[in-house]
Structures are given as structure tokens and as C-alpha cells.
Design a protein around this motif. Structure first.
Motif, PDB file in Angstrom:
ATOM      1  N   GLY A  62       0.838  -1.200   0.000  1.00 19.13           N
ATOM      2  CA  GLY A  62       0.000   0.000   0.000  1.00 19.13           C
ATOM      3  C   GLY A  62       0.868   1.243   0.000  1.00 19.13           C
ATOM      4  O   GLY A  62       2.104   1.151  -0.120  1.00 19.13           O
ATOM      5  N   PRO A  63       0.222   2.424   0.156  1.00 15.17           N
ATOM      6  CA  PRO A  63       1.000   3.677   0.157  1.00 15.17           C
ATOM      7  C   PRO A  63       2.082   3.692   1.222  1.00 15.17           C
ATOM      8  O   PRO A  63       3.146   4.304   1.045  1.00 15.17           O
ATOM      9  CB  PRO A  63      -0.070   4.748   0.422  1.00 15.17           C
ATOM     10  CG  PRO A  63      -1.343   4.139  -0.038  1.00 15.17           C
ATOM     11  CD  PRO A  63      -1.219   2.673   0.253  1.00 15.17           C
ATOM     12  N   GLY A  64       1.823   2.995   2.313  1.00 18.41           N
ATOM     13  CA  GLY A  64       2.802   2.994   3.394  1.00 18.41           C
ATOM     14  C   GLY A  64       3.758   1.811   3.351  1.00 18.41           C
ATOM     15  O   GLY A  64       4.520   1.603   4.299  1.00 18.41           O
ATOM     16  N   GLY A  65       3.707   0.995   2.269  1.00 18.43           N
ATOM     17  CA  GLY A  65       4.589  -0.160   2.156  1.00 18.43           C
ATOM     18  C   GLY A  65       3.829  -1.473   2.252  1.00 18.43           C
ATOM     19  O   GLY A  65       2.607  -1.516   2.014  1.00 18.43           O
ATOM     20  N   PRO A  66       4.472  -2.528   2.622  1.00 16.13           N
ATOM     21  CA  PRO A  66       3.839  -3.840   2.671  1.00 16.13           C
ATOM     22  C   PRO A  66       2.677  -3.880   3.648  1.00 16.13           C
ATOM     23  O   PRO A  66       2.705  -3.257   4.708  1.00 16.13           O
ATOM     24  CB  PRO A  66       4.972  -4.768   3.128  1.00 16.13           C
ATOM     25  CG  PRO A  66       6.233  -4.046   2.775  1.00 16.13           C
ATOM     26  CD  PRO A  66       5.920  -2.586   2.930  1.00 16.13           C
ATOM     27  N   VAL A  67       1.618  -4.600   3.255  1.00 19.61           N
ATOM     28  CA  VAL A  67       0.445  -4.783   4.085  1.00 19.61           C
ATOM     29  C   VAL A  67       0.506  -6.175   4.694  1.00 19.61           C
ATOM     30  O   VAL A  67       0.693  -7.165   3.983  1.00 19.61           O
ATOM     31  CB  VAL A  67      -0.853  -4.619   3.273  1.00 19.61           C
ATOM     32  CG1 VAL A  67      -2.075  -4.890   4.155  1.00 19.61           C
ATOM     33  CG2 VAL A  67      -0.914  -3.234   2.652  1.00 19.61           C
ATOM     34  N   SER A  68       0.364  -6.262   6.003  1.00 22.11           N
ATOM     35  CA  SER A  68       0.443  -7.562   6.651  1.00 22.11           C
ATOM     36  C   SER A  68      -0.855  -8.328   6.472  1.00 22.11           C
ATOM     37  O   SER A  68      -1.916  -7.756   6.219  1.00 22.11           O
ATOM     38  CB  SER A  68       0.754  -7.393   8.157  1.00 22.11           C
ATOM     39  OG  SER A  68      -0.293  -6.688   8.780  1.00 22.11           O
ATOM     40  N   GLY A  69      -0.763  -9.629   6.608  1.00 23.29           N
ATOM     41  CA  GLY A  69      -1.942 -10.503   6.484  1.00 23.29           C
ATOM     42  C   GLY A  69      -1.516 -11.889   6.021  1.00 23.29           C
ATOM     43  O   GLY A  69      -0.368 -12.121   5.623  1.00 23.29           O
ATOM     44  N   GLY A  70      -2.457 -12.794   6.080  1.00 25.26           N
ATOM     45  CA  GLY A  70      -2.167 -14.156   5.635  1.00 25.26           C
ATOM     46  C   GLY A  70      -2.895 -14.480   4.359  1.00 25.26           C
ATOM     47  O   GLY A  70      -3.659 -13.664   3.805  1.00 25.26           O
ATOM     48  N   TRP A  71      -2.664 -15.666   3.834  1.00 18.97           N
ATOM     49  CA  TRP A  71      -3.351 -16.098   2.640  1.00 18.97           C
ATOM     50  C   TRP A  71      -3.715 -17.583   2.765  1.00 18.97           C
ATOM     51  O   TRP A  71      -3.115 -18.317   3.553  1.00 18.97           O
ATOM     52  CB  TRP A  71      -2.503 -15.865   1.385  1.00 18.97           C
ATOM     53  CG  TRP A  71      -1.181 -16.603   1.347  1.00 18.97           C
ATOM     54  CD1 TRP A  71      -0.003 -16.174   1.854  1.00 18.97           C
ATOM     55  CD2 TRP A  71      -0.935 -17.897   0.799  1.00 18.97           C
ATOM     56  NE1 TRP A  71       0.993 -17.103   1.666  1.00 18.97           N
ATOM     57  CE2 TRP A  71       0.440 -18.179   1.012  1.00 18.97           C
ATOM     58  CE3 TRP A  71      -1.724 -18.832   0.139  1.00 18.97           C
ATOM     59  CZ2 TRP A  71       1.031 -19.383   0.582  1.00 18.97           C
ATOM     60  CZ3 TRP A  71      -1.127 -20.022  -0.288  1.00 18.97           C
ATOM     61  CH2 TRP A  71       0.238 -20.280  -0.054  1.00 18.97           C
TER      62      TRP A  71
END
Length: 282
Positions: A268-277
Motif C-alpha cells: 500500500g501507500p505505506g509499504g507492505p500490508v500484513s496478512g495471511g493467505w
């Protein structure tokens, strides 16, 4: 009454015929020789036989005596011989019991190898029924020519044409010239076709004519990577849904998708977005 006095020994036995072929796989081979002269004596009627294995001292053979008055005599063992190198020697005896002065030994060994070579199908590279991702590949398999139980001799693999046969199907691919690294047979293949199942068959004999059980390898070729489809959300979407879950379909027509190789990243605009898949196989 009358009787015949014969105190003259028969002549020594002449050349002894060695079983053929040698190396061979006959466990009860026959050595043969011609009847020697007994001069004016009572005639040759028997032969004493001794046998040597692998150059060891001669010992009484089984059977130890050949009784015949024929012009040609022969001896075969009374039981199967184990793999090894054998030589016999023979001494003639006439009807009066006189024996020839000297033993006559066969000029060469009979080399016995009655044990099949072994194609180690657990050593196939690639593994049987696996996938490869290249149009060229050098298939490898280990092959040995063991000695049988109690054996001391192996004739060795016969790698000449007619004893070694390699077949690849279906047609279209190229089988290059095979080579050996120790006991490992190496078979270079090229022009392998995408999404094709191949069957490679290997046959081989040893120098005694024993044939191995055919080695069979099945493998598959996949030259194309996975494909992507059904991206969600669409490119350029603007949304206020902070819990949106991006999705994409991944398919592979050949070997299938390796779940452990999937790498997923959202920025995102602020860099990597955390989360799982998660992966549901589609």
C-alpha cells in the motif's frame, strides 16, 4: 584255465574339450575327450575325474568315475555348480585296473555365471512416475551383475549392442549415446515434448548370456509454468472496505501447482500490508 595279463598302463588322456560358451550359464556343463590307446592291453574302460574351483587344489569330483568304452567320453557334475571358474583333470583306467601315468588337465577354465544382472529400479533418476521441467534430461539407473549364492565369479555386464537395449516411447524424442559412471547407466534424452508421458525401457545381459529383468521408467514432461486468472478486485478499484480479500486463480495443466512455492505480497501507500493467505487448490 587261461587268463590275460595286462600290466601296461593306457596312454594319457589327450586334449579335454572345455564346455562352450565360456563364460556360460550351464550349471551342469559337460567336458569331453577322446579314448586314449591301451596298446595291446585290455582296453580303456573308465576314467577318474578330479575338479578344481578358482585355482584351488584338485579334489575328487562328483561323480568321481566315468565308466565307458566309447570312443568319446564325457563328464558332467552330479549336482549344480555355483558361480565360479572350474577346471577338471582326467586319468584313464583299463579293464585290468591299470591307470595312465599322468593326469591330463583341461587347458582352460570353464567360467560359470548363472546369475542374472539386476537393474535397480529404486535408483531411477528421475523417480518413477515423476515430472521433469526440461526438454533435455539425462536418465540414470544403477545396474549390477552379482554373484549367485555361494558364487565366486561374475562375468560382468555386456554393454555391447545386442546385449544392451534402450527404448523410449512415444517416438519423437532423441535418445543419445549412453555412458557409464561406475555401475550407473546414463542415458541422455533430448527433444522431449511438453505435457507428454514417456516410458523408457532398459534391457541388458551379462557376458554369460543371462538377461536382467527389464527395467521400466515412466516419467512426465511439463515445460510450461502455471497460469493466472480471475483476479479480484479488478485493477484500479477504489474502495473503503478495509477487510477486502484479494483473490486470484492459479492453474497448471501439467504437474500441478506447488502450494509451497506460492509467494503472495500486498503493498500500500505505506509499504507492505500484513496478512495471511489461504489456498483452496484453484
Amino acid at each position: 584255465g587261461t587268463y590275460t595279463l595286462d600290466s601296461t598302463p593306457p596312454e594319457d588322456v589327450g586334449t579335454i574339450g572345455v564346455p562352450s560358451p565360456s563364460p556360460g550359464n550351464n550349471k551342469r556343463p559337460a567336458w569331453s575327450w577322446s579314448r586314449p590307446s591301451d596298446g595291446t592291453g585290455t582296453g580303456v574302460s573308465a576314467y577318474h575325474v578330479e575338479i578344481s574351483r578358482d585355482g584351488d587344489p584338485y579334489a575328487t569330483a562328483d561323480p568321481a568315475l566315468v565308466q565307458t568304452t566309447a570312443a568319446t567320453a564325457a563328464w558332467s557334475p552330479g549336482a549344480d555348480l555355483a558361480d565360479g571358474k572350474y577346471k577338471i583333470r582326467v586319468r584313464a583306467q583299463d579293464a585290468a585296473g591299470n591307470q595312465s601315468l599322468n593326469w591330463t588337465a583341461a587347458a582352460s577354465d570353464y567360467q560359470l555365471d548363472a546369475t542374472k544382472p539386476v537393474i535397480n529400479t529404486n535408483s531411477w533418476d528421475p523417480v518413477n512416475d515423476s515430472w521433469i521441467g526440461s526438454s533435455t534430461y539425462t536418465v540414470e539407473v544403477d545396474i549390477a551383475d552379482p554373484m549367485g549364492e555361494g558364487g565366486t565369479y561374475s562375468s560382468g555386464l555386456n554393454t555391447e549392442a545386442g546385449s544392451l537395449a534402450i527404448d523410449l516411447s512415444p517416438s519423437g524424442a532423441t535418445v543419445g549415446t549412453e555412458s557409464w559412471s561406475g555401475d550407473t547407466l546414463q542415458i541422455p534424452l533430448s527433444n522431449l515434448a511438453d505435457l507428454t508421458e514417456y516410458t523408457l525401457k532398459v534391457d541388458i545381459k551379462d557376458h554369460a548370456g543371462n538377461a536382467a529383468v527389464q527395467g521400466v521408467l515412466t516419467f512426465h514432461v511439463d515445460l510450461s509454468g502455471p497460469t493466472f486468472s480471475g483476479k479480484s478486485p479488478a485493477d484500479g478499484l477504489e474502495t473503503n472496505d478495509v477487510d477486502i480479500q484479494p483473490q486470484i486463480g492459479i492453474a497448471d495443466e501439467g504437474s500441478g501447482v506447488d502450494e509451497d512455492s506460492i509467494a503472495w505480497a500486498v503493498t500500500g501507500p505505506g509499504g507492505p500490508v500484513s496478512g495471511g493467505w489461504t489456498w483452496d487448490g484453484t
